[in-house]
Write an enzyme that holds these catalytic residues in place. Structure first.
Site, PDB file in Angstrom:
ATOM      1  N   GLU A  32      43.319  46.158  50.834  1.00  0.00           N
ATOM      2  CA  GLU A  32      42.777  47.250  50.024  1.00  0.00           C
ATOM      3  C   GLU A  32      43.939  47.990  49.374  1.00  0.00           C
ATOM      4  O   GLU A  32      44.915  48.355  50.045  1.00  0.00           O
ATOM      5  CB  GLU A  32      41.965  48.207  50.905  1.00  0.00           C
ATOM      6  CG  GLU A  32      41.590  49.529  50.258  1.00  0.00           C
ATOM      7  CD  GLU A  32      40.873  49.369  48.922  1.00  0.00           C
ATOM      8  OE1 GLU A  32      41.271  50.057  47.952  1.00  0.00           O
ATOM      9  OE2 GLU A  32      39.921  48.562  48.851  1.00  0.00           O
ATOM     10  N   ILE A  48      20.834  54.137  47.887  1.00  0.00           N
ATOM     11  CA  ILE A  48      19.467  53.628  48.016  1.00  0.00           C
ATOM     12  C   ILE A  48      19.492  52.176  48.486  1.00  0.00           C
ATOM     13  O   ILE A  48      20.256  51.364  47.968  1.00  0.00           O
ATOM     14  CB  ILE A  48      18.717  53.696  46.664  1.00  0.00           C
ATOM     15  CG1 ILE A  48      18.779  55.107  46.080  1.00  0.00           C
ATOM     16  CG2 ILE A  48      17.272  53.244  46.825  1.00  0.00           C
ATOM     17  CD1 ILE A  48      18.166  56.174  46.928  1.00  0.00           C
ATOM     18  N   HIS A  50      17.354  49.345  47.982  1.00  0.00           N
ATOM     19  CA  HIS A  50      16.251  48.974  47.096  1.00  0.00           C
ATOM     20  C   HIS A  50      15.382  47.893  47.725  1.00  0.00           C
ATOM     21  O   HIS A  50      15.863  47.014  48.442  1.00  0.00           O
ATOM     22  CB  HIS A  50      16.800  48.483  45.756  1.00  0.00           C
ATOM     23  CG  HIS A  50      17.537  49.528  44.993  1.00  0.00           C
ATOM     24  ND1 HIS A  50      16.911  50.582  44.376  1.00  0.00           N
ATOM     25  CD2 HIS A  50      18.875  49.695  44.759  1.00  0.00           C
ATOM     26  CE1 HIS A  50      17.803  51.348  43.782  1.00  0.00           C
ATOM     27  NE2 HIS A  50      19.011  50.830  44.005  1.00  0.00           N
ATOM     28  N   VAL A 173      47.097  43.922  45.229  1.00  0.00           N
ATOM     29  CA  VAL A 173      47.449  42.543  44.893  1.00  0.00           C
ATOM     30  C   VAL A 173      48.089  42.525  43.505  1.00  0.00           C
ATOM     31  O   VAL A 173      47.518  43.016  42.534  1.00  0.00           O
ATOM     32  CB  VAL A 173      46.206  41.640  44.935  1.00  0.00           C
ATOM     33  CG1 VAL A 173      46.532  40.240  44.416  1.00  0.00           C
ATOM     34  CG2 VAL A 173      45.650  41.562  46.350  1.00  0.00           C
ATOM     35  N   LYS A 250      17.799  51.462  36.372  1.00  0.00           N
ATOM     36  CA  LYS A 250      16.607  52.060  36.967  1.00  0.00           C
ATOM     37  C   LYS A 250      16.385  53.494  36.536  1.00  0.00           C
ATOM     38  O   LYS A 250      15.382  54.112  36.898  1.00  0.00           O
ATOM     39  CB  LYS A 250      16.696  51.971  38.491  1.00  0.00           C
ATOM     40  CG  LYS A 250      16.754  50.531  39.008  1.00  0.00           C
ATOM     41  CD  LYS A 250      16.859  50.504  40.520  1.00  0.00           C
ATOM     42  CE  LYS A 250      17.016  49.080  41.036  1.00  0.00           C
ATOM     43  NZ  LYS A 250      18.327  48.498  40.686  1.00  0.00           N
ATOM     44  N   ILE A 334      29.220  43.205  41.126  1.00  0.00           N
ATOM     45  CA  ILE A 334      28.269  43.635  42.151  1.00  0.00           C
ATOM     46  C   ILE A 334      27.844  45.075  41.863  1.00  0.00           C
ATOM     47  O   ILE A 334      28.237  46.025  42.543  1.00  0.00           O
ATOM     48  CB  ILE A 334      28.862  43.480  43.562  1.00  0.00           C
ATOM     49  CG1 ILE A 334      29.467  42.088  43.736  1.00  0.00           C
ATOM     50  CG2 ILE A 334      27.785  43.714  44.619  1.00  0.00           C
ATOM     51  CD1 ILE A 334      28.494  40.933  43.586  1.00  0.00           C
ATOM     52  N   CYS A 400      29.238  74.450  57.865  1.00  0.00           N
ATOM     53  CA  CYS A 400      28.112  74.018  57.016  1.00  0.00           C
ATOM     54  C   CYS A 400      27.399  72.812  57.607  1.00  0.00           C
ATOM     55  O   CYS A 400      26.172  72.749  57.633  1.00  0.00           O
ATOM     56  CB  CYS A 400      28.601  73.667  55.607  1.00  0.00           C
ATOM     57  SG  CYS A 400      29.272  75.038  54.667  1.00  0.00           S
TER      58      CYS A 400
END
Length: 468
Positions: A32, A48, A50, A173, A250, A334, A400
């Site tokens: 990463e 979400i 889906h 990379v 959507k 993706i 909080c």
């Protein structure tokens, strides 16, 4: 060191692949480029799961969405990530829009989506009384859910690491070479030899593949802006509410989150800058005006934050998952429903790589993961027991969200090195004041646990030091 597989990208796709591949008898390294996992697309989306009514039947999106939804509904108890199966509605607010509901229902059937129903005006408002009274017809989706995307990424990564996967952060990379034995990946100042490579680099997957091939695809960064309402608005809607989808996606949704807020967004704007996550007034205004069509009484005075996410939009409008060269797999484009499809993508690509390597299943595999204890959600008895054994869980730092010192310290032990890393793992700083009160104390705990001076504590990556 040599590896059997190198995975490029520490978002939900890369960690899902690492998680699934970790059950096979092979050595795996995840790279990463940022200072923590979940720093790209995976940290800023709708959260979400889906149901799978929207993708074109026969596409990778369709099959992997439905399979991923099924897996998430079973996995959240095993991997201990935050998920609620709250259901969703796609709502038509005119007779012209109502025809789309039947089409979406048929498309959902073609995709194998279970637990769907068509609702009329009265049933829509009985279930969701705060929706626009012009609601005509809705497609109800019982398998849809809401999820904390951060917790899913960390669940995959922690379980993968426990099963032997190595994770290198700050390892961008810079080059990939192919040789007779496989590949040499240059990252983080070292050259890594590997038999196979998985390119799950998100918005940068096209750039990564261009290091190896001249016939590469192109990804467009698609911006989506959101506003988040305070927990005082809990219960405004119970289901995830979609408008009729368009070619751009959507559309603007209104949904509860797993933590009790109300989330509204996103818009959909194609750009060219893969690092531009700034919000702007016209886009936020569009999101808020669009949401009023769904629910005219949304209380925008309760906004506690806004943010922008980037999606990797491919020209093909479908996921790109294929072995381009022997041992080299692209997992790109993706976009939505990528979060929902993530475990299914992990399963698909994990099997591809294991088959290529000729790797069998491990004789011992740890399937379950334990979550960080959440003081705020424990019963009085369990909270008292935890605090008696570990007093640090009795010291509340973030008022909080009621996050304790014990939770923050455990997040650091599991990999958090920055304020954002702590925030995404345990929500310290996610509440109404957005870290206004707890940030100095979180910094002190980071300094103590990491053994570094306060001046080196960062918000996220290099150059974001809080104190000068």
């Amino acid at each position: 060191m040599d590896y059997d597989a190198v995975i490029i990208g520490g978002g939900v796709t890369g960690t899902a692949i690492a998680w699934y591949l970790s059950r096979y008898d092979c050595s795996v390294l995840l790279l990463e480029k940022e200072s923590d996992l979940c720093e790209g697309t995976s940290k800023a989306n709708s959260g979400i799961v889906h149901a799978g009514y929207d993708p074109v039947p026969g596409s990778l999106k369709a099959g992997l969405n439905v399979r991923g939804n099924e897996m998430i509904r079973k996995l959240h108890h095993v991997l201990a990530f935050d998920f609620i199966q709250n259901g969703a509605m796609v709502v038509a607010f005119s007779e012209e829009e109502a025809a789309s509901i039947d089409n979406l229902y048929r498309q959902g059937l073609a995709n194998g989506v279970p637990d769907m129903a068509i609702l009329d005006h009265d049933e829509i408002l009985r279930r969701e009384p705060n929706l626009n009274k012009k609601a005509v017809k809705a497609l109800y989706l019982g398998t849809s859910g809401i999820i904390c995307p951060f917790s899913l990424v960390y669940a995959f990564a922690e379980n993968a690491r426990e099963n032997g996967v190595s994770i290198h952060l700050n390892s961008e990379v810079t080059a990939i070479e192919q040789n007779n034995d496989g590949f040499i990946v240059s990252a983080g100042g070292e050259k890594i030899r590997t038999r196979s490579v998985v390119n799950a680099a998100g918005i940068y997957a096209d750039d990564v593949f261009s290091m190896l091939s001249t016939s590469y695809f192109r990804l467009t960064p698609r911006h989506g802006e959101y506003v988040l309402l305070d927990k005082s608005e809990t219960g405004f809607v119970h289901s995830t509410i979609f408008q009729i989808p368009t070619k751009a996606g959507k559309g603007v949704l209104v949904t509860p989150t797993v933590h009790g807020n109300i989330l509204i967004g996103p818009d959909s704007v194609d750009g060219s800058d893969k690092e531009n996550t700034a919000t702007d007034a016209p886009s936020l205004d569009y999101v808020m005006r669009s949401a009023l069509k769904t629910a005219p009484d949304v209380n925008f005075r309760k906004i506690i934050t806004s943010f922008t996410g980037l999606r990797a939009h491919p020209e093909s409008n479908d996921f790109i998952i294929r072995m381009e060269k022997p041992g080299f797999v692209n997992v790109a484009g993706i976009e939505s429903p990528g979060l929902s499809a993530a475990p299914a993508i992990g399963e698909m690509v994990g099997k591809m790589i294991a088959s290529y390597l000729g790797a069998g299943k491990k004789s011992s595999y740890i399937a379950e993961r334990k979550a960080i204890p959440k003081v705020a959600s424990l019963s009085d008895e369990d909270r008292e027991k935890l605090i008696k054994e570990h007093p640090e869980y009795g010291r509340i730092v973030c008022r909080c969200e009621e996050i304790s010192e014990g939770e923050i310290a455990e997040a650091i032990k599991r990999g958090a090195t920055t304020l954002d890393g702590v925030k995404r793992r345990v929500r310290a700083g996610m509440g109404r004041c957005q870290g206004g009160f707890c940030t100095p104390r979180v910094m002190e705990i980071l300094s103590r646990e990491l053994g570094i001076p306060m001046e080196r504590i960062r918000k996220n990556g290099k150059g974001s030091e809080v104190l000068v």
